[in-house]
Design a protein around this motif. Structure first.
Motif, short mmCIF file in Angstrom:
data_model
loop_
_atom_site.label_atom_id
_atom_site.label_comp_id
_atom_site.label_asym_id
_atom_site.label_seq_id
_atom_site.Cartn_x
_atom_site.Cartn_y
_atom_site.Cartn_z
N ASP A 37 18.63 63.40 55.71
CA ASP A 37 19.66 62.37 55.59
C ASP A 37 20.53 62.52 54.35
OD1 ASP A 37 18.46 61.15 57.85
OD2 ASP A 37 17.01 60.11 56.57
N GLY A 38 20.16 63.46 53.47
CA GLY A 38 20.91 63.63 52.24
C GLY A 38 21.50 65.00 52.04
N PHE A 39 20.65 66.00 51.80
CA PHE A 39 21.14 67.32 51.45
C PHE A 39 21.87 68.02 52.61
CE2 PHE A 39 17.80 67.03 48.10
CZ PHE A 39 18.65 67.17 47.01
N ILE A 40 21.33 67.94 53.81
CA ILE A 40 21.97 68.62 54.94
C ILE A 40 23.35 68.03 55.23
CG2 ILE A 40 21.79 69.08 57.42
CD1 ILE A 40 18.80 69.41 57.05
N ARG A 44 26.92 70.02 55.27
CA ARG A 44 27.63 70.18 56.53
C ARG A 44 28.81 69.24 56.72
NH1 ARG A 44 22.82 70.84 61.11
NH2 ARG A 44 22.05 72.89 60.42
N ASN A 45 28.76 68.06 56.12
CA ASN A 45 29.77 67.05 56.41
C ASN A 45 30.11 66.27 55.14
OD1 ASN A 45 31.52 65.32 57.68
ND2 ASN A 45 30.03 64.49 59.12
N PHE A 46 30.72 66.96 54.19
CA PHE A 46 30.98 66.35 52.89
C PHE A 46 31.97 65.19 53.00
CE2 PHE A 46 33.08 66.20 48.69
CZ PHE A 46 31.97 65.90 47.92
N LYS A 47 32.90 65.26 53.94
CA LYS A 47 33.87 64.17 54.11
C LYS A 47 33.16 62.86 54.47
CE LYS A 47 38.01 62.81 56.70
NZ LYS A 47 38.99 63.21 57.75
N ALA A 48 32.21 62.93 55.40
CA ALA A 48 31.46 61.74 55.79
C ALA A 48 30.59 61.25 54.64
CB ALA A 48 30.61 62.02 57.03
N SER A 115 21.72 58.76 46.58
CA SER A 115 20.57 57.94 46.97
C SER A 115 20.99 56.87 47.97
CB SER A 115 19.96 57.27 45.73
OG SER A 115 19.51 58.24 44.80
N GLY A 116 22.17 56.29 47.76
CA GLY A 116 22.66 55.28 48.68
C GLY A 116 22.87 55.81 50.08
N LEU A 117 23.27 57.07 50.20
CA LEU A 117 23.43 57.69 51.51
C LEU A 117 22.10 57.69 52.26
CD1 LEU A 117 24.87 59.50 53.63
CD2 LEU A 117 24.34 61.45 52.16
N VAL A 118 21.04 58.09 51.57
CA VAL A 118 19.71 58.13 52.19
C VAL A 118 19.21 56.72 52.47
CG1 VAL A 118 17.34 58.94 51.93
CG2 VAL A 118 19.23 60.32 51.03
N VAL A 119 19.44 55.80 51.53
CA VAL A 119 18.98 54.42 51.69
C VAL A 119 19.65 53.76 52.89
CG1 VAL A 119 19.07 52.12 50.66
CG2 VAL A 119 18.35 54.06 49.27
N MET A 120 20.97 53.87 53.01
CA MET A 120 21.67 53.25 54.12
C MET A 120 21.22 53.79 55.46
SD MET A 120 25.62 52.61 52.93
CE MET A 120 25.97 54.35 52.76
N THR A 121 21.04 55.10 55.52
CA THR A 121 20.60 55.72 56.77
C THR A 121 19.23 55.19 57.16
OG1 THR A 121 21.86 57.72 56.29
CG2 THR A 121 20.10 57.91 57.91
N ASN A 122 18.32 55.09 56.20
CA ASN A 122 16.97 54.60 56.51
C ASN A 122 16.96 53.12 56.88
OD1 ASN A 122 14.45 56.53 55.93
ND2 ASN A 122 16.15 57.18 54.62
N GLN A 165 29.70 53.92 62.63
CA GLN A 165 29.99 55.24 63.17
C GLN A 165 28.87 56.21 62.81
OE1 GLN A 165 33.75 56.47 61.56
NE2 GLN A 165 34.95 55.23 63.00
N LYS A 166 28.69 57.21 63.65
CA LYS A 166 27.78 58.32 63.36
C LYS A 166 28.59 59.59 63.30
CE LYS A 166 23.78 56.18 65.66
NZ LYS A 166 22.73 56.32 66.70
N GLN A 167 28.60 60.21 62.13
CA GLN A 167 29.39 61.42 61.93
C GLN A 167 28.50 62.55 61.42
OE1 GLN A 167 32.92 60.91 59.58
NE2 GLN A 167 33.59 59.07 60.65
N GLY A 168 28.08 63.41 62.32
CA GLY A 168 27.31 64.59 61.92
C GLY A 168 26.05 64.28 61.14
N GLY A 169 25.30 63.30 61.59
CA GLY A 169 24.06 62.94 60.91
C GLY A 169 24.22 61.89 59.84
N VAL A 170 25.45 61.49 59.54
CA VAL A 170 25.71 60.47 58.54
C VAL A 170 26.00 59.16 59.26
CG1 VAL A 170 27.19 59.72 56.65
CG2 VAL A 170 26.62 62.14 56.90
N LEU A 171 25.25 58.11 58.92
CA LEU A 171 25.46 56.80 59.52
C LEU A 171 26.38 55.98 58.60
CD1 LEU A 171 21.85 55.89 60.75
CD2 LEU A 171 23.62 57.23 61.89
N LEU A 172 27.59 55.73 59.07
CA LEU A 172 28.56 54.96 58.30
C LEU A 172 28.53 53.51 58.78
CD1 LEU A 172 31.55 57.49 58.28
CD2 LEU A 172 29.87 57.07 56.47
N ALA A 173 28.07 52.61 57.95
CA ALA A 173 27.91 51.22 58.35
C ALA A 173 29.24 50.51 58.53
CB ALA A 173 27.07 50.47 57.32
#
Length: 391
Positions: A37-40, A44-48, A115-122, A165-173
């Protein structure tokens, strides 16, 4: 005024000391979630990932590039009120901007956004699983600790399905678009809580005596160790899972790296003793909270006869530049003692290179890790030109 001077002259290496921050998200969610949920997504999807970082800031954290709140919390200069004199306001301005100069502000902002990226996804994934009736026990526990129950999980999931939205493994709330204010506030509060626990930001978890005027003076620079006792040590003891074990190992490795980096920047010799490296790694990792703080003070006051230095024969490096007064009664009173000692040596004509070094440590920014060797060279050249004895 006493709260400002030591911050600008003693915290030049706090960014290097913060390297173990990178292990915080592993302590909470484990290696699998951190990479998935973080490094990959970061690769792969730095914009998201950037959009997710903006979502974290909208929640009310990772704003250190503007507020510099974590660096000021470390220095305990966030709760001083009054008009003060022009000189005191000038010192305050230097201290409250020192996080940018020391690079602590950009480091903290980056770590909190990651960290927030991983926290939000979880949170979003666990809320969905709880709403659909098949959560794991650890997910229920994590959501409960963030004050999210089944009802809130349903509401958060419904809002994410409608606006997210879901963008390449990134969950955008996209929580700013949610029409359910209660779900939005619960989600954002959970994000801020978890991020500020992962990237330890001192808050109201310090003892009451440290909020008094005398307590703030004696306890300056100790807020992090007190907070990490609650947010890392005790939380890890309660969690007791593979994520905790993984996080501990990574924290110790980063603690050892922090010791190596600080010694290299200070141009000091590294210890050849494995036991010394182990103690330094434990101290720099932040895992033990105030326990290593007590050890460091004991070593300094007893000149190495009490504490872990009795095993290694060498005191830990954290208080290497502080005198016994600063270690026991706080850096402000230690500064006063240094000024008196230097003034006495100059007045009696018995100044030495040691006194010159003490005078140098009174200068703002003298301990900045990327300027330290420059100050060392100027100090050495000044001592030689004045023909000062070593001691």
């Amino acid at each position: 005024m006493n709260m400002y001077c030591p911050a600008a002259r003693m915290l030049g290496g706090m960014t290097i000391s913060a390297f173990p921050d990178m292990a915080g998200v592993i302590l909470k969610y484990g290696l699998t979630s951190t990479f998935r949920d973080g490094f990959i997504p970061l690769i792969r999807n730095f914009k998201a990932v950037r959009l997710a970082g903006e979502e974290v800031k909208a929640a009310g954290t990772a704003l250190d590039m503007v507020l510099d709140s974590r660096a000021m919390a470390f220095a305990d200069v966030t709760d001083d009120f009054g008009r003060h004199s022009s000189f005191e306001r000038g010192l305050a301005s230097v201290s409250t901007r020192f996080g940018m100069v020391s690079l602590m502000a950009p480091w903290t902002a980056a770590m909190k956004q990651f960290s927030g990226l991983v926290v939000m996804t979880n949170i979003l994934r666990s809320s969905e699983r709880l709403a659909k009736g098949f959560p794991s026990p650890i997910e229920v526990r994590r959501l409960a600790s963030a004050s999210i129950d089944v009802v809130l999980a349903h509401r958060i999931t419904a809002q994410f399905e409608k606006y997210g939205q879901k963008q390449g493994g990134v969950l955008l709330a996209r929580a700013g678009d949610w029409d359910d204010a209660i779900a939005r506030e619960a989600f954002r509060a959970a994000v801020v809580r978890e991020v500020d626990r992962i990237i330890v930001t001192p808050g109201q978890d310090k003892p009451l005596w440290m909020s008094t005027e005398l307590g703030k003076t004696i306890g300056q620079f100790k807020s992090f160790s007190v907070s990490s006792s609650q947010r890392i040590m005790l939380a890890g003891l309660q969690q007791r899972d593979a994520a905790t074990l993984n996080g501990i190992m990574v924290s110790l490795g980063l603690g050892a790296f922090s010791y190596w980096a600080k010694e290299r920047f200070a141009d000091r010799e590294l210890s050849d003793e494995p036991a010394q490296w182990v103690i330094e790694a434990i101290d720099k990792s932040g895992l033990t909270g105030w326990l290593m703080e007590v050890n460091a003070i004991s070593e300094k006051v007893s000149r190495g006869t009490v504490g872990l230095s009795a095993i290694t024969g060498k005191q830990i490096s954290r208080y290497a530049s502080r005198n016994a007064t600063a270690s026991l009664l706080g850096p402000s009173l230690g500064t006063v003692q240094d000024m008196i000692n230097v003034a006495g040596s100059v007045a009696t004509g018995s100044a030495t290179k040691r006194d010159l070094h003490t005078a140098r440590t009174l200068l703002p920014a003298q301990n900045l890790f990327y300027l330290r060797r420059l100050f060392d060279r100027v100090e050495a050249a000044t001592g030689d030109s004045l023909a000062l004895p070593e001691r």
